[in-house]
Design a protein around this motif. Sequence first.
Motif, PDB file in Angstrom:
ATOM      1  N   VAL A 229      39.391  35.459  42.518  1.00  0.00           N
ATOM      2  CA  VAL A 229      38.530  35.725  41.364  1.00  0.00           C
ATOM      3  C   VAL A 229      37.923  34.416  40.863  1.00  0.00           C
ATOM      4  CG1 VAL A 229      38.451  36.606  38.995  1.00  0.00           C
ATOM      5  CG2 VAL A 229      39.854  37.769  40.712  1.00  0.00           C
ATOM      6  N   ASP A 232      35.642  32.920  44.127  1.00  0.00           N
ATOM      7  CA  ASP A 232      34.534  33.736  44.638  1.00  0.00           C
ATOM      8  C   ASP A 232      33.694  34.348  43.512  1.00  0.00           C
ATOM      9  OD1 ASP A 232      35.516  33.111  47.108  1.00  0.00           O
ATOM     10  OD2 ASP A 232      36.576  35.012  47.389  1.00  0.00           O
ATOM     11  N   THR A 233      34.351  35.061  42.604  1.00  0.00           N
ATOM     12  CA  THR A 233      33.594  35.732  41.541  1.00  0.00           C
ATOM     13  C   THR A 233      33.042  34.738  40.540  1.00  0.00           C
ATOM     14  OG1 THR A 233      35.078  37.640  41.762  1.00  0.00           O
ATOM     15  CG2 THR A 233      33.660  37.561  39.816  1.00  0.00           C
ATOM     16  N   ALA A 234      33.888  33.813  40.074  1.00  0.00           N
ATOM     17  CA  ALA A 234      33.431  32.822  39.091  1.00  0.00           C
ATOM     18  C   ALA A 234      32.675  31.667  39.738  1.00  0.00           C
ATOM     19  CB  ALA A 234      34.624  32.286  38.305  1.00  0.00           C
ATOM     20  N   ALA A 286      38.044  41.420  34.119  1.00  0.00           N
ATOM     21  CA  ALA A 286      37.247  41.848  35.267  1.00  0.00           C
ATOM     22  C   ALA A 286      35.754  41.778  34.951  1.00  0.00           C
ATOM     23  CB  ALA A 286      37.641  43.259  35.685  1.00  0.00           C
ATOM     24  N   ALA A 289      34.557  38.043  34.594  1.00  0.00           N
ATOM     25  CA  ALA A 289      35.045  37.143  35.641  1.00  0.00           C
ATOM     26  C   ALA A 289      33.971  36.206  36.179  1.00  0.00           C
ATOM     27  CB  ALA A 289      35.647  37.961  36.784  1.00  0.00           C
ATOM     28  N   ASP A 290      32.688  36.584  36.055  1.00  0.00           N
ATOM     29  CA  ASP A 290      31.619  35.719  36.573  1.00  0.00           C
ATOM     30  C   ASP A 290      31.167  34.684  35.551  1.00  0.00           C
ATOM     31  OD1 ASP A 290      30.498  37.542  34.853  1.00  0.00           O
ATOM     32  OD2 ASP A 290      28.731  37.941  36.101  1.00  0.00           O
ATOM     33  N   SER A 355      35.652  47.624  44.250  1.00  0.00           N
ATOM     34  CA  SER A 355      35.931  46.602  43.236  1.00  0.00           C
ATOM     35  C   SER A 355      36.162  45.232  43.850  1.00  0.00           C
ATOM     36  CB  SER A 355      37.156  47.002  42.408  1.00  0.00           C
ATOM     37  OG  SER A 355      36.914  48.195  41.710  1.00  0.00           O
ATOM     38  N   ASP A 357      37.440  41.763  44.944  1.00  0.00           N
ATOM     39  CA  ASP A 357      38.387  40.808  44.369  1.00  0.00           C
ATOM     40  C   ASP A 357      38.805  41.166  42.946  1.00  0.00           C
ATOM     41  OD1 ASP A 357      38.334  39.312  46.667  1.00  0.00           O
ATOM     42  OD2 ASP A 357      36.802  37.916  45.943  1.00  0.00           O
ATOM     43  N   LEU A 358      37.989  41.977  42.274  1.00  0.00           N
ATOM     44  CA  LEU A 358      38.307  42.359  40.897  1.00  0.00           C
ATOM     45  C   LEU A 358      39.258  43.551  40.839  1.00  0.00           C
ATOM     46  CD1 LEU A 358      34.765  42.047  39.245  1.00  0.00           C
ATOM     47  CD2 LEU A 358      36.618  40.360  39.289  1.00  0.00           C
TER      48      LEU A 358
END
Length: 391
Positions: A229, A232-234, A286, A289-290, A355, A357-358
């Motif tokens: 998270v 990758d997401t952030a 979630a 997360a970005d 979903s 990685d979240l």
Amino acid sequence: MPLPLYLLAVAVCAMGTSEFMLAGLVPDIASDLGVGVGTAGTLTSAFAIGMVVGAPLVAALARAWPRRTGLLAFVLAFAAAHAVGALTTSFPVLVATRVVAALANAGFLAVALTAAAALVPADRKGRALAVLLSGTTVATVAGVPGGALLGTLLGWRATFWAVALLCLPAALGVLAGIPAGRVRGAAGGGPSLSVELAQLRTARLLLVMLLGALVNASTFAGFTFLAPVVTDTAGLGELWVSVALVLFGSGSFVGVTVAGRLSDRRPAAVLAVGGPLLLVGWPALAVLADRPVALLTVVFVQGALSFALGSTLIARVLHEAAGAPTMAGSYATAALNVGAVVGPLVAASTLGTASGDLGPLWASGFLVALALLVAFSSRRVLSNLPADAGR
């Protein structure tokens, strides 16, 4: 709080570090011992299963021992298992050392939980358990990142040696500060093992154990899969994974400390306020997360809420199992580790969904929602949850 309590927390820190440290050491272990990464990953499962099975089993076998003897034996066995693990070149032997370490950890924590409660007056049990469990939070804040760094610099074996050495101050603390007498209820002074096991038929005890397991499952579901998270997401670098873990651990330290001051007198309030906040927090994590700043902030808050609720519920397990003086700690330990096993499994099942990685964060929210649903449907059993000071 008595000094021996803090030395017991040092041992809990060493054991918590050992439980979590393999996440960063598995690739090196696999390469060094000539096994696949997936095979090396079974070391984590071996430890977790050993904890779940070992807590009641080892506590039952050691129930007639004096507390000091039991704690000393467990902490030395734990240290020895890591020393052997650091020396071995055989993967099966390493697996065996993890099982032995888990059994020793389970036995130590089961006895330490009841010993910690016995070191203080009844109206300070929650604070005593908060001090003890703070060893786990310190492991998350300092032990696990420190172990990962040590493993990077000197190899995975150095981390095993460090854990073994960290047990020595705790062993001295056990010798110096834990009374040598037997536990009430052991060897003829109180209820038999069958009577203590019969406590598991008590509705409120089973309920708080279930709630403790569900809350800990939610904690491990999100915590275990936090790294992707962050990266990758952030979109943050790998270094920020350690920052996120330290923030979660710092929050958990705050949560367990604050809850320790409230859970003795207002356990129902801690659960009523913290539960819904924890439920909101995981989906919020979630959704946000970005956004790195928001992500790291909510990570800290979730660590605080997770451990505030978890430590309060574990204190309630010990309170409700007061009729099982030698086994109560094992019931609390088993509840914690059932959650530690179930949470990551539930979270892992979501990784292949839309979903991505979240998924684990949504899984954590689901597990908290399930805990609140169970609590609400059983509110008559939980109504007027008494404080320790009132009994």
